[in-house]
Structure formats: structure tokens, C-alpha cells
Scaffold this motif. Structure first.
Motif, PDB file in Angstrom:
ATOM      1  N   VAL A 270      31.670  39.162  37.874  1.00 33.34           N
ATOM      2  CA  VAL A 270      32.184  40.150  38.819  1.00 33.34           C
ATOM      3  C   VAL A 270      32.285  39.456  40.172  1.00 33.34           C
ATOM      4  O   VAL A 270      31.285  38.965  40.701  1.00 33.34           O
ATOM      5  CB  VAL A 270      31.248  41.373  38.908  1.00 33.34           C
TER       6      VAL A 270
ATOM      7  N   MET B 237      35.731  45.192  48.224  1.00 32.84           N
ATOM      8  CA  MET B 237      36.417  45.377  46.983  1.00 32.84           C
ATOM      9  C   MET B 237      35.799  44.440  45.959  1.00 32.84           C
ATOM     10  O   MET B 237      35.421  43.343  46.272  1.00 32.84           O
ATOM     11  CB  MET B 237      37.901  45.063  47.152  1.00 32.84           C
ATOM     12  N   SER B 238      35.727  44.892  44.744  1.00 28.23           N
ATOM     13  CA  SER B 238      35.210  44.064  43.657  1.00 28.23           C
ATOM     14  C   SER B 238      36.346  43.707  42.716  1.00 28.23           C
ATOM     15  O   SER B 238      37.353  44.393  42.635  1.00 28.23           O
ATOM     16  CB  SER B 238      34.129  44.813  42.879  1.00 28.23           C
ATOM     17  N   HIS B 239      36.170  42.625  42.006  1.00 28.56           N
ATOM     18  CA  HIS B 239      37.142  42.161  41.041  1.00 28.56           C
ATOM     19  C   HIS B 239      36.411  41.813  39.753  1.00 28.56           C
ATOM     20  O   HIS B 239      35.285  41.353  39.787  1.00 28.56           O
ATOM     21  CB  HIS B 239      37.860  40.900  41.539  1.00 28.56           C
ATOM     22  N   LEU B 240      37.058  42.044  38.642  1.00 28.99           N
ATOM     23  CA  LEU B 240      36.503  41.648  37.351  1.00 28.99           C
ATOM     24  C   LEU B 240      37.326  40.499  36.806  1.00 28.99           C
ATOM     25  O   LEU B 240      38.550  40.538  36.831  1.00 28.99           O
ATOM     26  CB  LEU B 240      36.554  42.808  36.357  1.00 28.99           C
TER      27      LEU B 240
ATOM     28  N   VAL C  95      40.985  40.906  38.430  1.00 33.51           N
ATOM     29  CA  VAL C  95      41.607  42.221  38.395  1.00 33.51           C
ATOM     30  C   VAL C  95      40.833  43.116  39.346  1.00 33.51           C
ATOM     31  O   VAL C  95      39.628  43.301  39.189  1.00 33.51           O
ATOM     32  CB  VAL C  95      41.551  42.814  36.973  1.00 33.51           C
ATOM     33  N   ALA C  96      41.490  43.668  40.360  1.00 36.65           N
ATOM     34  CA  ALA C  96      40.825  44.530  41.344  1.00 36.65           C
ATOM     35  C   ALA C  96      40.387  45.836  40.683  1.00 36.65           C
ATOM     36  O   ALA C  96      41.120  46.405  39.860  1.00 36.65           O
ATOM     37  CB  ALA C  96      41.738  44.814  42.521  1.00 36.65           C
ATOM     38  N   VAL C  97      39.214  46.292  41.035  1.00 37.41           N
ATOM     39  CA  VAL C  97      38.714  47.586  40.536  1.00 37.41           C
ATOM     40  C   VAL C  97      38.252  48.439  41.696  1.00 37.41           C
ATOM     41  O   VAL C  97      37.930  47.990  42.733  1.00 37.41           O
ATOM     42  CB  VAL C  97      37.575  47.429  39.513  1.00 37.41           C
TER      43      VAL C  97
ATOM     44  N   PRO D  84      38.972  38.629  33.844  1.00 40.63           N
ATOM     45  CA  PRO D  84      39.399  39.107  32.530  1.00 40.63           C
ATOM     46  C   PRO D  84      38.954  38.214  31.372  1.00 40.63           C
ATOM     47  O   PRO D  84      39.444  38.350  30.278  1.00 40.63           O
ATOM     48  CB  PRO D  84      40.921  39.099  32.660  1.00 40.63           C
TER      49      PRO D  84
END
Length: 71
Positions: free
Chosen positions: A18, A1-4, A69-71, A6
Motif C-alpha cells: 500500500v 491519498m493511498s494507492h494499492l 491504483v488510487a483508492v 495491483p
């Protein structure tokens, strides 16, 4: 899973970092995130920093994860 993250990037600073989860035992994590960063930067036409929580210091890691934030 990747996260950004904010975070709002500064002018010409690129995107926020990222955060990625890497599969264990699939090679050197530093080289892998460097390669991902280069590929994303090429595709998007601007600098993209890619990091994994295992490469972050504990103090930074906890803050980064709480802001992600999970994407």
C-alpha cells in the motif's frame, strides 16, 4: 491519498504493498509507515506492507507509481 499496488500476492505473502502519501513534517516517515503496516495487518489478519514513495529508490518509485491504483 493511498494507492494499492495491483501485484498479485504469492501464497501467504500478504497483500500487495500500500503506497501512502504522508503529510510533511508530521514525524518520522519510517516509523509512521511501520505503525500503519502493523495496524492494517492486525485489522485484516494478514501482513500488509505500507510504503511511501519518499522511502523508495528512484527506479522502484517510478515503477510503483505507474502500477498504483488510487483508492
Amino acid at each position: 491519498m493511498s494507492h494499492l499496488s495491483p501485484q498479485i500476492p504469492q501464497k501467504d505473502a500478504g497483500l500487495g504493498p500500500v503506497l501512502v502519501d504522508l503529510l510533511p513534517d508530521a514525524g518520522n516517515p519510517l516509523l509512521r509507515v511501520a505503525g500503519m503496516s502493523e495496524e492494517l495487518s492486525d485489522v485484516l489478519g494478514r501482513r500488509v506492507d505500507v510504503v511511501t514513495t519518499t522511502l523508495l529508490r528512484d527506479a522502484v518509485s517510478s515503477t510503483a507509481l505507474s502500477d498504483a491504483v488510487a483508492v
